[in-house]
Design a protein around this motif. Structure first.
Motif, PDB file in Angstrom:
ATOM      1  N   PRO A  15       0.817  -1.217   0.000  1.00 53.98           N
ATOM      2  CA  PRO A  15       0.000   0.000   0.000  1.00 53.98           C
ATOM      3  C   PRO A  15       0.851   1.267   0.000  1.00 53.98           C
ATOM      4  O   PRO A  15       2.033   1.247   0.384  1.00 53.98           O
ATOM      5  N   ASP A  16       0.272   2.372  -0.406  1.00 55.61           N
ATOM      6  CA  ASP A  16       0.910   3.679  -0.303  1.00 55.61           C
ATOM      7  C   ASP A  16       0.966   4.036   1.183  1.00 55.61           C
ATOM      8  O   ASP A  16      -0.055   4.366   1.805  1.00 55.61           O
ATOM      9  N   LEU A  17       2.158   3.941   1.769  1.00 55.42           N
ATOM     10  CA  LEU A  17       2.281   4.085   3.214  1.00 55.42           C
ATOM     11  C   LEU A  17       2.087   5.530   3.672  1.00 55.42           C
ATOM     12  O   LEU A  17       1.595   5.767   4.776  1.00 55.42           O
ATOM     13  N   LYS A  18       2.457   6.469   2.838  1.00 54.93           N
ATOM     14  CA  LYS A  18       2.223   7.872   3.189  1.00 54.93           C
ATOM     15  C   LYS A  18       0.731   8.140   3.301  1.00 54.93           C
ATOM     16  O   LYS A  18       0.272   8.809   4.241  1.00 54.93           O
ATOM     17  N   GLU A  19      -0.029   7.597   2.384  1.00 55.62           N
ATOM     18  CA  GLU A  19      -1.480   7.753   2.426  1.00 55.62           C
ATOM     19  C   GLU A  19      -2.075   6.959   3.583  1.00 55.62           C
ATOM     20  O   GLU A  19      -2.988   7.425   4.270  1.00 55.62           O
ATOM     21  N   ARG A  20      -1.525   5.789   3.844  1.00 57.21           N
ATOM     22  CA  ARG A  20      -2.058   4.901   4.883  1.00 57.21           C
ATOM     23  C   ARG A  20      -1.859   5.495   6.284  1.00 57.21           C
ATOM     24  O   ARG A  20      -2.741   5.396   7.144  1.00 57.21           O
ATOM     25  N   TYR A  21      -0.664   6.104   6.513  1.00 55.49           N
ATOM     26  CA  TYR A  21      -0.333   6.568   7.858  1.00 55.49           C
ATOM     27  C   TYR A  21      -0.435   8.084   8.030  1.00 55.49           C
ATOM     28  O   TYR A  21      -0.395   8.575   9.157  1.00 55.49           O
ATOM     29  N   VAL A  78      16.061  -0.748   4.991  1.00 57.11           N
ATOM     30  CA  VAL A  78      15.412   0.551   4.886  1.00 57.11           C
ATOM     31  C   VAL A  78      13.928   0.462   5.242  1.00 57.11           C
ATOM     32  O   VAL A  78      13.285   1.479   5.549  1.00 57.11           O
ATOM     33  N   MET A  79      13.397  -0.749   5.250  1.00 54.39           N
ATOM     34  CA  MET A  79      11.990  -0.950   5.619  1.00 54.39           C
ATOM     35  C   MET A  79      11.766  -1.017   7.132  1.00 54.39           C
ATOM     36  O   MET A  79      10.622  -1.034   7.587  1.00 54.39           O
ATOM     37  N   PHE A  80      12.840  -1.055   7.944  1.00 56.73           N
ATOM     38  CA  PHE A  80      12.678  -1.170   9.401  1.00 56.73           C
ATOM     39  C   PHE A  80      11.706  -0.126   9.957  1.00 56.73           C
ATOM     40  O   PHE A  80      10.889  -0.427  10.811  1.00 56.73           O
ATOM     41  N   SER A  81      11.866   1.127   9.550  1.00 55.50           N
ATOM     42  CA  SER A  81      10.950   2.209   9.954  1.00 55.50           C
ATOM     43  C   SER A  81      10.862   2.385  11.467  1.00 55.50           C
ATOM     44  O   SER A  81       9.792   2.646  12.020  1.00 55.50           O
ATOM     45  N   TYR A  82      11.994   2.269  12.153  1.00 54.59           N
ATOM     46  CA  TYR A  82      12.009   2.477  13.607  1.00 54.59           C
ATOM     47  C   TYR A  82      11.718   3.928  13.986  1.00 54.59           C
ATOM     48  O   TYR A  82      11.424   4.221  15.145  1.00 54.59           O
ATOM     49  N   TRP A  83      11.838   4.823  13.024  1.00 57.57           N
ATOM     50  CA  TRP A  83      11.614   6.245  13.268  1.00 57.57           C
ATOM     51  C   TRP A  83      10.132   6.607  13.275  1.00 57.57           C
ATOM     52  O   TRP A  83       9.754   7.695  13.732  1.00 57.57           O
ATOM     53  N   ALA A  84       9.287   5.724  12.771  1.00 55.49           N
ATOM     54  CA  ALA A  84       7.870   6.031  12.600  1.00 55.49           C
ATOM     55  C   ALA A  84       7.090   5.809  13.898  1.00 55.49           C
ATOM     56  O   ALA A  84       7.620   5.305  14.897  1.00 55.49           O
ATOM     57  N   PRO A  86       5.075   3.905  16.457  1.00 55.38           N
ATOM     58  CA  PRO A  86       5.166   2.459  16.683  1.00 55.38           C
ATOM     59  C   PRO A  86       4.000   1.657  16.115  1.00 55.38           C
ATOM     60  O   PRO A  86       4.201   0.589  15.534  1.00 55.38           O
ATOM     61  N   LYS A  87       2.779   2.162  16.258  1.00 53.99           N
ATOM     62  CA  LYS A  87       1.629   1.402  15.770  1.00 53.99           C
ATOM     63  C   LYS A  87       1.653   1.287  14.244  1.00 53.99           C
ATOM     64  O   LYS A  87       1.183   0.286  13.679  1.00 53.99           O
ATOM     65  N   ASP A  88       2.231   2.292  13.578  1.00 54.30           N
ATOM     66  CA  ASP A  88       2.333   2.242  12.119  1.00 54.30           C
ATOM     67  C   ASP A  88       3.420   1.264  11.689  1.00 54.30           C
ATOM     68  O   ASP A  88       3.235   0.506  10.732  1.00 54.30           O
ATOM     69  N   THR A  89       4.546   1.273  12.405  1.00 56.04           N
ATOM     70  CA  THR A  89       5.601   0.301  12.100  1.00 56.04           C
ATOM     71  C   THR A  89       5.105  -1.110  12.356  1.00 56.04           C
ATOM     72  O   THR A  89       5.415  -2.036  11.590  1.00 56.04           O
ATOM     73  N   LEU A  90       4.343  -1.306  13.417  1.00 49.12           N
ATOM     74  CA  LEU A  90       3.774  -2.630  13.681  1.00 49.12           C
ATOM     75  C   LEU A  90       2.896  -3.072  12.522  1.00 49.12           C
ATOM     76  O   LEU A  90       2.981  -4.226  12.066  1.00 49.12           O
ATOM     77  N   ASP A 121       9.358   0.203  20.031  1.00 45.16           N
ATOM     78  CA  ASP A 121       8.423  -0.074  21.123  1.00 45.16           C
ATOM     79  C   ASP A 121       8.630  -1.531  21.527  1.00 45.16           C
ATOM     80  O   ASP A 121       8.035  -2.426  20.924  1.00 45.16           O
ATOM     81  N   PRO A 122       9.493  -1.800  22.521  1.00 43.14           N
ATOM     82  CA  PRO A 122       9.820  -3.192  22.864  1.00 43.14           C
ATOM     83  C   PRO A 122       8.613  -4.060  23.193  1.00 43.14           C
ATOM     84  O   PRO A 122       8.617  -5.259  22.904  1.00 43.14           O
ATOM     85  N   GLU A 123       7.571  -3.470  23.770  1.00 36.41           N
ATOM     86  CA  GLU A 123       6.379  -4.254  24.073  1.00 36.41           C
ATOM     87  C   GLU A 123       5.700  -4.735  22.795  1.00 36.41           C
ATOM     88  O   GLU A 123       5.319  -5.907  22.670  1.00 36.41           O
ATOM     89  N   LEU A 124       5.561  -3.836  21.822  1.00 39.25           N
ATOM     90  CA  LEU A 124       4.989  -4.228  20.541  1.00 39.25           C
ATOM     91  C   LEU A 124       5.914  -5.182  19.795  1.00 39.25           C
ATOM     92  O   LEU A 124       5.448  -6.093  19.097  1.00 39.25           O
ATOM     93  N   ALA A 125       7.232  -4.961  19.941  1.00 40.65           N
ATOM     94  CA  ALA A 125       8.197  -5.863  19.305  1.00 40.65           C
ATOM     95  C   ALA A 125       8.050  -7.278  19.852  1.00 40.65           C
ATOM     96  O   ALA A 125       8.080  -8.258  19.088  1.00 40.65           O
TER      97      ALA A 125
END
Length: 350
Positions: A15-21, A78-84, A86-90, A121-125
């Motif tokens: 999906p278009d992640l910019k649009e999604r998040y 580059v897909m890790f997205s740790y900067w985003a 947390p719920k979006d990275t999940l 977010d270690p809990e989500l991880a």
């Protein structure tokens, strides 16, 4: 048998992640034609890729040409997205992990999947790690050499390491967002120098930060032969001894005494460097890794190992035995299909 611990894969589309998040910074895949695409971060070009990045059948054909029996698949860092958020990275991780599981289900004796997690977010991880292991059947995950401002010795990550240890999940550590990127804009130095330095920092963090001692059953493998670590271990050991006030703040155990608790892949491009890896980590802790399908990888996986004068038992260990041990998988799972394929080829030739 050849088991390639270090390969990367992407879905053909997402999906278009910019649009999604609702905000930018994420990667999109812009297809040029049936066989090529461009990875874009918003409107910035990141990397050109070919269909072997997303097509499992193309990958199998290329594996056949280089005698690779099994690829261990992980996402492109580059897909890790740790900067985003947390719920979006999940959400993104779940999408990527479900895709990985689908590929493995399609070819269970040729592919193994390592998931990706919202490590910020270690809990989500931990939540997604449990899903990867228990529901998707993955033996482990790929994580970055750092999690934003956290090095791998940060206590915020201890609950995650405890969960990984309890689950018996293997952790494949890959560099991303390298140190000093602003000073490495020329000559591809970000990839040539930044990556080895980044990985060395991560290894020092888990050794000198006491992570390896606190979680003794944790299985950690580091990409690209552990970066520059083997080459600078003498310097690190000397500094650890002469400046305990600075170096021994979390452990008094010398790094050299702990290093064989770790695994590395074989991607060093040089026979002398491979020999140094063996002397440093031991042959039982080095696994074939190619970084397929990218240019800095070993284009004929295992060729460096096979070209050496190492004993056949050592070559076998490096080409498959270590990967199986690190992943906690049985050789029989893959040899069954290998035997069938061999039988089919004999039948066809007769």
């Amino acid at each position: 048998m050849k088991i390639d611990l270090h390969t990367h894969i992407l879905p053909k589309t997402w999906p278009d992640l910019k649009e999604r998040y609702g905000y930018g910074g994420f990667v999109r895949l812009e297809h040029v034609d049936a066989c090529s695409a461009r990875m874009m971060q918003d409107d910035r070009f990141f990397r050109a890729v070919q269909h072997n990045t997303w097509d499992p059948d193309v990958r199998l054909a290329e594996c056949g040409a280089t005698d690779v029996d099994v690829q261990v698949l992980s996402t492109v860092p580059v897909m890790f997205s740790y900067w985003a958020k947390p719920k979006d990275t999940l959400d993104l991780c779940r999408f990527l992990n479900d895709h990985l599981a689908t590929v493995v289900d399609q070819y269970p004796t040729r592919y193994v999947g390592l998931g990706t997690l919202p490590m910020q977010d270690p809990e989500l991880a931990c939540q997604e790690l449990r899903r990867c292991v228990r529901d998707l059947g993955m033996p482990g995950v790929e994580i970055g050499t750092h999690i934003g401002g956290w090095n791998l010795d940060d206590e915020a990550l201890y609950p995650f390491f405890a969960e990984a240890e309890a689950l018996g999940a293997a952790l494949f550590v890959h560099p991303w967002e390298m140190l000093g990127e602003d000073r490495m804009t020329r000559y591809w130095l970000k990839w040539l120098v930044g990556m080895p330095t980044e990985t060395t920092l991560a290894i020092c963090s888990v050794l000198m930060g006491g992570v390896v001692e606190k979680f003794p059953k944790l299985r950690l493998a580091f990409a690209h032969g552990g970066g520059a670590f083997a080459a600078v271990l003498g310097r690190i050991s000397h500094g650890f001894a002469v400046r305990p006030d600075l170096c021994q703040t979390r452990t008094s155990t010398p790094p050299k005494s702990l290093v064989q608790n770790l695994y590395v892949d074989s991607l060093v491009h040089d026979e002398r460097a491979l020999q140094l890896l063996i002397e440093t980590f031991g042959e039982r802790h080095i696994a074939l890794g190619s970084d397929y399908p990218f240019p800095l990888g070993e284009h004929h996986p295992g060729q460096l190992i096979e070209s050496t004068a190492l004993a056949s038992s050592t070559k076998e260990r490096l080409l498959s035995g270590t990967a199986l041990e690190f992943l906690g998988l049985a050789r029989e799972r893959f040899e069954t299909e290998k035997s069938r394929a061999h039988s089919r080829s004999i039948g066809a030739s007769s």
